[in-house]
Each structure stands twice: as structure tokens, then as C-alpha cells.
Write an enzyme that holds these catalytic residues in place. Sequence first.
Site, PDB file in Angstrom:
ATOM      1  N   CYS A  48       0.862  -1.177   0.000  1.00  0.00           N
ATOM      2  CA  CYS A  48       0.000   0.000   0.000  1.00  0.00           C
ATOM      3  C   CYS A  48       0.905   1.234   0.000  1.00  0.00           C
ATOM      4  CB  CYS A  48      -0.939   0.008   1.202  1.00  0.00           C
ATOM      5  SG  CYS A  48      -0.126  -0.244   2.787  1.00  0.00           S
TER       6      CYS A  48
ATOM      7  N   TYR B   3       3.066  11.961 -12.166  1.00  0.00           N
ATOM      8  CA  TYR B   3       1.634  12.218 -11.926  1.00  0.00           C
ATOM      9  C   TYR B   3       1.503  12.966 -10.612  1.00  0.00           C
ATOM     10  CZ  TYR B   3       1.917   8.230  -8.674  1.00  0.00           C
ATOM     11  OH  TYR B   3       2.273   7.384  -7.654  1.00  0.00           O
TER      12      TYR B   3
ATOM     13  N   ASP C 160      -2.916  -2.324  -2.481  1.00  0.00           N
ATOM     14  CA  ASP C 160      -2.473  -1.267  -3.405  1.00  0.00           C
ATOM     15  C   ASP C 160      -3.216   0.054  -3.182  1.00  0.00           C
ATOM     16  OD1 ASP C 160      -0.722  -0.254  -5.347  1.00  0.00           O
ATOM     17  OD2 ASP C 160      -2.224  -0.489  -6.936  1.00  0.00           O
TER      18      ASP C 160
ATOM     19  N   ASN D 269      -3.233   5.904 -10.438  1.00  0.00           N
ATOM     20  CA  ASN D 269      -3.251   5.885 -11.910  1.00  0.00           C
ATOM     21  C   ASN D 269      -4.274   4.953 -12.530  1.00  0.00           C
ATOM     22  OD1 ASN D 269      -0.980   7.715 -12.189  1.00  0.00           O
ATOM     23  ND2 ASN D 269       0.258   6.020 -11.402  1.00  0.00           N
TER      24      ASN D 269
HETATM   25  C1  0GY Z   1       1.199   0.501  -7.770  1.00  0.00           C
HETATM   26  C2  0GY Z   1       1.133   0.835  -9.190  1.00  0.00           C
HETATM   27  C3  0GY Z   1       1.370   2.019  -9.805  1.00  0.00           C
HETATM   28  C4  0GY Z   1       2.033   3.159  -9.263  1.00  0.00           C
HETATM   29  C5  0GY Z   1       2.997   3.168  -8.334  1.00  0.00           C
HETATM   30  O1  0GY Z   1       4.649   4.161  -7.081  1.00  0.00           O
HETATM   31  C6  0GY Z   1       3.784   4.332  -7.932  1.00  0.00           C
HETATM   32  O2  0GY Z   1       3.572   5.417  -8.476  1.00  0.00           O
HETATM   33  O3  0GY Z   1       3.329   2.075  -7.694  1.00  0.00           O
HETATM   34  C7  0GY Z   1       0.946   2.137 -11.208  1.00  0.00           C
HETATM   35  O4  0GY Z   1       0.669   3.245 -11.666  1.00  0.00           O
HETATM   36  O5  0GY Z   1       0.847   1.078 -11.892  1.00  0.00           O
HETATM   37  O6  0GY Z   1       1.777  -0.520  -7.396  1.00  0.00           O
HETATM   38  O7  0GY Z   1       0.687   1.258  -6.974  1.00  0.00           O
END
Ligand code: 0GY
Length: 306
Positions: free
Chosen positions: A34, A51, A258, A263
Site C-alpha cells: 500500500c 503524476y 495497493d 493511476n
Molecule cells: C502501484 C502501481 C502504480 C504506481 C505506483 O509508485 C507508484 O507510483 O506504484 C501504477 O501506476 O501502476 O503498485 O501502486
Amino acid sequence: MSVPSPKSPGWLDWYQDPSVPAFRLPAGTVDAHCHVFGPQDRFPFAPERKYTPCDAGRTELAALHEHLGISRAVIVQATCHGADNTAMTDAVRAAGDRARGIATVRPDISDAGLRELHSAGVRGVRFNFLRRLVNTSPKEDLTRIAEKIAPLGWHIVLYFESADLPELGGFFGSLPAPLVVDHMGRPDVTLPVDGPQFSRFLRFVDSNDVWVKVSCPERLSVTGPPALDGERHAYADVVPFGRRVVEEFGDRVLWGTDWPHPNLTDHMPDDGLLVDHVPRIAVTAEQQHRLLVGNPMSLYWPGEGV
Ligand code: 0GY
């Protein structure tokens, strides 16, 4: 005081009123994946981020865990914070001994910097290969980081697309620390579970003793969430992939929410439904206990027993 940055266009905020799951998580369940985002007035986002999310701080994360019946957490540094791990370590410290962290570090991090992260509860670093999230570091830099963290007993969390495994697998196998893969290596779930792509991933896991997070059905699914008709069987197309990994590598699988689901563009998952995905991939009480309690405890709280 700086003006807060607006969220990226089309950004979806986390689900505000998650349902109560039908599946009751076993006592001691660990959310092994998470994130926290900000809040940005306290923990500004990194200038190099790709982002800008909503705020999703440790208080809201703790409230979700309380609602779902989750006892412990592994908070993974989100790319929107770059290599500034302060939001993550603040959240880990605030949880006492009930959280661990996964950091993003630069190759020139000092031993003192690593020791400080360790004392905050960090137990690994994340190497990210998704071009939409980061400008991936050169392999020499990653090797240097791996050599620095290995003596601390840390591991490396790998985030990559399944299509990139043929090119990256050899490099991953050369890294001198245990490996943990996010989201089952992001398989294309429209391909057969026993087809070449997922078989390659399973061989990679087997030959390198890799740990696998059977997380993110909502991110991998093409069939998506259920219609709003009371049906709780979401993300059916991802089930065979998770179940296969749990069956083959039952003592090296991890599960995570998660949250806050960065995104996602088409929908935001009801976190209660994500809990109800668990018994569909880990079908026996023994599999569920290893996935949710035994395995994450042995990786993140070794020696504490369960
Ligand atoms: C996830 C997936 C994503 C993003 C990140 O650290 C992050 O920005 O992990 C994603 O955009 O696929 O594991 O949270």
C-alpha cells in the site's frame, strides 16, 4: 507557503465508502503493498514525478485497515514522492512496530542514510521499470544500490511489465538480494495462464526463489469489476493467474490492497471487493493464512512467530 499542485487530469480518488467484505481476513493479516500520498502541504510531491495524485495520508490508510480487519502494513514508496521517503517513513513510524517500509534510494545514499531508513522500519528498496512512472535508472546504479542494501538483510521489490521480463530477467537474477515482484509481474490476462508469457514468469519465480505479490486484480483485469447488482465476484479474469501462483509458490506469496490505487483510469475499486478476491485465489484456510499472515510475517517481522 507553496501553492498545492492540482491533481493530474482524470485522476480518480480512492473509494470513499468501501463495503464490508464477505470474507473475514484472518487475525494478523498484513497488507503487504500500500502507499501514502502526502498530504502534500506536509510532504510535497517530487518535482520529477510523472503524476500528481490526491492526498491519501496515513490517517486514511489506517482507517481503511481498521475497516477491513488488517493488522499490519508494508508501505511502498510511491513514485510521486521520488526518493524523498519522508511521507512513507512518517507513516511507518506512526504505526509503531505494525508497519514496514519499502524505499526508493539513489546509488549515492550514505551508510548513515540507510541506517536511518532501517531504524524507521524500511526493509527493502523498489526498482521500477514502468516508463510511465519513472525514468528507469541505469543498471549499474541499481546494482550499486543492491550491493549497499544486501548487508542490511533488505530485499528488492521489482515492478515491471510482463513483456519486459525476457530482457530484464537475467539482470534480476544477478542481483545480490532477495527479490519480490509486484502484481504477479503484470501478466496480460487475456493470454492463457499456461501460455508462454506466464510460464516464463513462473520459471523466473521458481529459478530465483522470488516472492510474488498476488495483488492488483483491479489493475490487471480486462473484464473489470462487477455490475452494481450485488454480485461480489469481481475481476474474474485475474483469478486463474493468482490461483496458479498461490498453488505453486504458497510459501512465497504476499497480498496487498495497493490503496490508494494510483493511476487507475476506468474505475476505482471498492476495497471490500478486493478482500473478497482473496478466497478465490487462496482457496483453503491454510493457503489463506500463509498468504495473509505467515509469509509476510516471515519476510517483514522475522522471528516474531505467528
Ligand atoms: C502501484 C502501481 C502504480 C504506481 C505506483 O509508485 C507508484 O507510483 O506504484 C501504477 O501506476 O501502476 O503498485 O501502486
